[in-house]
Design a protein around this motif. Structure first.
Motif, PDB file in Angstrom:
ATOM      1  N   ASP A   3       6.392   7.484 -18.625  1.00  0.00           N
ATOM      2  CA  ASP A   3       4.940   7.344 -18.726  1.00  0.00           C
ATOM      3  C   ASP A   3       4.569   5.945 -19.222  1.00  0.00           C
ATOM      4  O   ASP A   3       3.651   5.319 -18.701  1.00  0.00           O
ATOM      5  N   ILE A  50       6.693   7.585  -9.508  1.00  0.00           N
ATOM      6  CA  ILE A  50       5.479   8.397  -9.643  1.00  0.00           C
ATOM      7  C   ILE A  50       5.732   9.797  -9.090  1.00  0.00           C
ATOM      8  O   ILE A  50       5.367  10.798  -9.717  1.00  0.00           O
ATOM      9  N   LEU A  54       5.661  13.454 -11.118  1.00  0.00           N
ATOM     10  CA  LEU A  54       4.931  14.654 -10.711  1.00  0.00           C
ATOM     11  C   LEU A  54       5.856  15.861 -10.664  1.00  0.00           C
ATOM     12  O   LEU A  54       5.516  16.934 -11.182  1.00  0.00           O
ATOM     13  N   THR A  65      -1.288  13.262  -3.581  1.00  0.00           N
ATOM     14  CA  THR A  65      -1.203  13.313  -5.042  1.00  0.00           C
ATOM     15  C   THR A  65      -0.543  12.055  -5.588  1.00  0.00           C
ATOM     16  O   THR A  65      -0.990  11.492  -6.594  1.00  0.00           O
ATOM     17  N   LEU A  69      -2.383   9.385  -8.019  1.00  0.00           N
ATOM     18  CA  LEU A  69      -1.826   9.022  -9.322  1.00  0.00           C
ATOM     19  C   LEU A  69      -1.561   7.513  -9.388  1.00  0.00           C
ATOM     20  O   LEU A  69      -1.799   6.891 -10.417  1.00  0.00           O
ATOM     21  N   TYR A  90      -4.743  10.416 -15.853  1.00  0.00           N
ATOM     22  CA  TYR A  90      -3.301  10.462 -15.595  1.00  0.00           C
ATOM     23  C   TYR A  90      -2.708  11.743 -16.192  1.00  0.00           C
ATOM     24  O   TYR A  90      -2.009  12.494 -15.506  1.00  0.00           O
ATOM     25  N   GLU A  93      -3.803  14.932 -14.421  1.00  0.00           N
ATOM     26  CA  GLU A  93      -3.077  15.137 -13.155  1.00  0.00           C
ATOM     27  C   GLU A  93      -1.727  15.813 -13.395  1.00  0.00           C
ATOM     28  O   GLU A  93      -1.246  16.568 -12.563  1.00  0.00           O
ATOM     29  N   LEU A  94      -1.128  15.515 -14.533  1.00  0.00           N
ATOM     30  CA  LEU A  94       0.214  16.033 -14.833  1.00  0.00           C
ATOM     31  C   LEU A  94       0.174  17.385 -15.554  1.00  0.00           C
ATOM     32  O   LEU A  94       1.203  18.038 -15.680  1.00  0.00           O
TER      33      LEU A  94
END
Length: 95
Positions: A3, A50, A54, A65, A69, A90, A93-94
């Protein structure tokens, strides 16, 4: 660490790759990404990282997606006025 790399560009990609390969997480769909990252090392595209992020969050790494992102990550790295909202997006989304 992943991250931090994606959002801030630190630590270096080579450090992130080493850490990912040293402690792979056994979740469905991740093995192919680890294999690709092992093959390409620090030359692995950010899109692959990325997509792996995910998958590690239990999400599908669908093209739309991943692109969404990536756009959020670019907003965060730009350090503009919407950096804080991009960071929140961010993590949403996760989630």
């Amino acid at each position: 660490m992943l991250d931090s790399y994606l959002l801030d560009g630190t630590p270096s990609k080579s450090e992130v790759v080493r850490a990912l390969l040293a402690s792979p997480v056994d979740v469905p769909g991740a093995a192919a990404f680890y294999t690709g990252i092992e093959t390409l090392g620090a030359k692995s595209p950010d899109l692959a990282l990325i997509a792996l992020r995910l998958v590690l969050a239990g999400k599908k790494a669908e093209d739309s997606t991943v692109v969404r992102l990536r756009s959020i990550i670019e907003r965060t790295r730009a350090k503009g006025v919407d950096e804080a909202s991009a960071r929140e997006a961010y993590y949403r989304e996760l989630a």
